[in-house]
Design a protein around this motif. Sequence first.
Motif, PDB file in Angstrom:
ATOM      1  N   HIS A  62       0.863  -1.134  -0.132  1.00  0.00           N
ATOM      2  CA  HIS A  62      -0.171   0.093  -0.015  1.00  0.00           C
ATOM      3  C   HIS A  62       0.821   1.226   0.173  1.00  0.00           C
ATOM      4  CE1 HIS A  62      -3.764  -2.188   1.188  1.00  0.00           C
ATOM      5  NE2 HIS A  62      -2.862  -2.980   1.577  1.00  0.00           N
ATOM      6  N   PRO A  63       1.312   2.124  -1.115  1.00  0.00           N
ATOM      7  CA  PRO A  63       1.874   3.255  -1.216  1.00  0.00           C
ATOM      8  C   PRO A  63       0.881   3.956  -0.218  1.00  0.00           C
ATOM      9  CG  PRO A  63       1.543   2.329  -3.389  1.00  0.00           C
ATOM     10  CD  PRO A  63       0.472   1.717  -2.479  1.00  0.00           C
ATOM     11  N   ILE A  64       1.721   4.910   0.618  1.00  0.00           N
ATOM     12  CA  ILE A  64       1.169   5.901   1.391  1.00  0.00           C
ATOM     13  C   ILE A  64       1.912   7.188   1.197  1.00  0.00           C
ATOM     14  CG2 ILE A  64       0.846   6.712   3.871  1.00  0.00           C
ATOM     15  CD1 ILE A  64      -0.355   4.077   3.107  1.00  0.00           C
ATOM     16  N   GLY A  65       1.006   8.353   1.132  1.00  0.00           N
ATOM     17  CA  GLY A  65       1.338   9.857   0.523  1.00  0.00           C
ATOM     18  C   GLY A  65       0.453  10.755   1.348  1.00  0.00           C
ATOM     19  N   ALA A  66       0.332  11.868   1.011  1.00  0.00           N
ATOM     20  CA  ALA A  66      -0.450  12.698   1.632  1.00  0.00           C
ATOM     21  C   ALA A  66      -0.996  14.096   0.675  1.00  0.00           C
ATOM     22  CB  ALA A  66       0.478  13.479   2.737  1.00  0.00           C
ATOM     23  N   TYR A  67      -2.101  14.671   1.296  1.00  0.00           N
ATOM     24  CA  TYR A  67      -2.556  15.949   0.629  1.00  0.00           C
ATOM     25  C   TYR A  67      -2.870  16.885   1.495  1.00  0.00           C
ATOM     26  CZ  TYR A  67      -7.220  14.203   2.223  1.00  0.00           C
ATOM     27  OH  TYR A  67      -8.195  13.700   2.821  1.00  0.00           O
ATOM     28  N   SER A  74     -11.158  25.373  -0.838  1.00  0.00           N
ATOM     29  CA  SER A  74     -11.823  24.206  -1.108  1.00  0.00           C
ATOM     30  C   SER A  74     -11.077  23.357  -2.198  1.00  0.00           C
ATOM     31  CB  SER A  74     -13.222  24.698  -1.566  1.00  0.00           C
ATOM     32  OG  SER A  74     -13.905  25.409  -0.592  1.00  0.00           O
ATOM     33  N   GLU A  75      -9.742  23.339  -2.178  1.00  0.00           N
ATOM     34  CA  GLU A  75      -9.370  22.466  -2.939  1.00  0.00           C
ATOM     35  C   GLU A  75      -8.068  21.634  -2.318  1.00  0.00           C
ATOM     36  OE1 GLU A  75      -8.661  24.180  -7.687  1.00  0.00           O
ATOM     37  OE2 GLU A  75      -7.980  25.447  -5.760  1.00  0.00           O
ATOM     38  N   TYR A  76      -7.909  20.429  -2.890  1.00  0.00           N
ATOM     39  CA  TYR A  76      -6.466  19.322  -2.378  1.00  0.00           C
ATOM     40  C   TYR A  76      -5.363  19.858  -3.132  1.00  0.00           C
ATOM     41  CZ  TYR A  76     -10.290  16.565   0.124  1.00  0.00           C
ATOM     42  OH  TYR A  76     -11.364  16.574   0.815  1.00  0.00           O
ATOM     43  N   TYR A  77      -4.388  19.674  -2.273  1.00  0.00           N
ATOM     44  CA  TYR A  77      -3.219  19.941  -2.957  1.00  0.00           C
ATOM     45  C   TYR A  77      -2.169  18.833  -2.669  1.00  0.00           C
ATOM     46  CZ  TYR A  77       1.616  21.930  -3.884  1.00  0.00           C
ATOM     47  OH  TYR A  77       2.804  22.212  -4.586  1.00  0.00           O
ATOM     48  N   ASN A  78      -1.717  18.141  -3.899  1.00  0.00           N
ATOM     49  CA  ASN A  78      -0.775  17.008  -3.544  1.00  0.00           C
ATOM     50  C   ASN A  78       0.551  17.655  -3.496  1.00  0.00           C
ATOM     51  OD1 ASN A  78       1.249  15.075  -4.694  1.00  0.00           O
ATOM     52  ND2 ASN A  78      -0.797  13.453  -4.706  1.00  0.00           N
ATOM     53  N   TRP A  79       1.281  16.905  -2.386  1.00  0.00           N
ATOM     54  CA  TRP A  79       2.573  17.546  -2.007  1.00  0.00           C
ATOM     55  C   TRP A  79       3.654  17.333  -2.967  1.00  0.00           C
ATOM     56  CZ3 TRP A  79       6.223  13.946  -1.397  1.00  0.00           C
ATOM     57  CH2 TRP A  79       5.689  12.729  -0.913  1.00  0.00           C
ATOM     58  N   PHE A  87      -5.434  12.951  -6.243  1.00  0.00           N
ATOM     59  CA  PHE A  87      -5.347  11.886  -5.151  1.00  0.00           C
ATOM     60  C   PHE A  87      -4.172  10.874  -5.506  1.00  0.00           C
ATOM     61  CE2 PHE A  87      -9.581  13.694  -4.405  1.00  0.00           C
ATOM     62  CZ  PHE A  87      -9.565  14.057  -3.127  1.00  0.00           C
ATOM     63  N   LYS A  88      -3.691  10.837  -6.777  1.00  0.00           N
ATOM     64  CA  LYS A  88      -2.874   9.946  -7.149  1.00  0.00           C
ATOM     65  C   LYS A  88      -1.552  10.286  -7.089  1.00  0.00           C
ATOM     66  CE  LYS A  88      -1.722   6.140  -9.608  1.00  0.00           C
ATOM     67  NZ  LYS A  88      -2.126   4.913  -9.150  1.00  0.00           N
ATOM     68  N   PHE A  89      -0.455   9.765  -6.286  1.00  0.00           N
ATOM     69  CA  PHE A  89       0.717  10.246  -6.196  1.00  0.00           C
ATOM     70  C   PHE A  89       1.807   9.275  -6.460  1.00  0.00           C
ATOM     71  CE2 PHE A  89      -1.418   8.921  -1.924  1.00  0.00           C
ATOM     72  CZ  PHE A  89      -0.533   7.715  -1.676  1.00  0.00           C
ATOM     73  N   SER A  90       1.483   7.980  -7.002  1.00  0.00           N
ATOM     74  CA  SER A  90       2.225   6.863  -7.107  1.00  0.00           C
ATOM     75  C   SER A  90       1.803   6.082  -8.552  1.00  0.00           C
ATOM     76  CB  SER A  90       2.660   5.732  -6.071  1.00  0.00           C
ATOM     77  OG  SER A  90       1.283   5.203  -5.891  1.00  0.00           O
ATOM     78  N   GLY A  91       3.063   5.765  -9.170  1.00  0.00           N
ATOM     79  CA  GLY A  91       2.728   4.532  -9.995  1.00  0.00           C
ATOM     80  C   GLY A  91       3.368   3.301 -10.156  1.00  0.00           C
ATOM     81  N   TYR A  92       2.965   2.399 -10.827  1.00  0.00           N
ATOM     82  CA  TYR A  92       3.792   1.059 -10.782  1.00  0.00           C
ATOM     83  C   TYR A  92       3.724   0.580 -12.170  1.00  0.00           C
ATOM     84  CZ  TYR A  92       4.375  -3.857 -10.179  1.00  0.00           C
ATOM     85  OH  TYR A  92       5.008  -5.301 -10.272  1.00  0.00           O
TER      86      TYR A  92
END
Length: 237
Positions: A62-67, A74-79, A87-92
């Motif tokens: 399970h890749p763990i990240g943060a927003y 009213s927006e999410y920001y990916n670090w 919401f996507k912060f990894s790739g395989y």
Amino acid sequence: MRQLTILVLACILLTSCGEEEKPKVIYPEQGNDDLQELKKDSTLIEIADLPIHIDSTKYLIHPIGAYQWFGSRSEYYNWSNDGYGSFKFSGYNNYQITGNLSNLKFEHIDSGITTALTERNIRIVSVNFLIEVYKKLGEHVLIYRVLDQDTNRDNQLNRSDISSLYISKMDGTNFKKLTAAYHELIDWNVVLIKNRLYFRSAEDTNKNGSFDEEDKIYYQFIDLVDKEWTVKQYNPL
């Protein structure tokens, strides 16, 4: 209009020329060699990407990240700076996980027991499963490129800091750093005929905060059949 354009370009050029490249390492004062570990940013909320199963293993990763939530916008920001609302912060792909990860969690397929790779505040740039090593030796080994210290002392962990080489077993245990302190990882490669993982790192020997042709390069390897994964130096020159 043409003269105004030329003037603006000239100002930009002069400004850019006047900016000095920020050092990748800011060394501590004499007698205090330890970098303090950064505390986790309390404004970042951890989320997990969808789990990954690597062939021939008994674990889901399970890749763990943060927003970060900006209430006023009213927006999410990916670090990872990939953009707002992501919401996507990894790739395989091809036995490699990439992205900007704060942790990994390993879930045993049969028991359902889940364990974390680390409790430290780090950033994981890439994770490689050594599939050819498994095919030959039957060993499940993961190799990591990690940002583990705020070497430029800007109170952030990002690609402006030194990257290090780590190794672990498939379940995240024996998570071990292979590169030396203040050494920048250059690259690594597996040589199956020798059952070895070779890697190069650079030391900022002139202490100018950057890595260049004047610095020393170290050539190192570990024997993958060695349970301790002891780092050894060699000299190909």
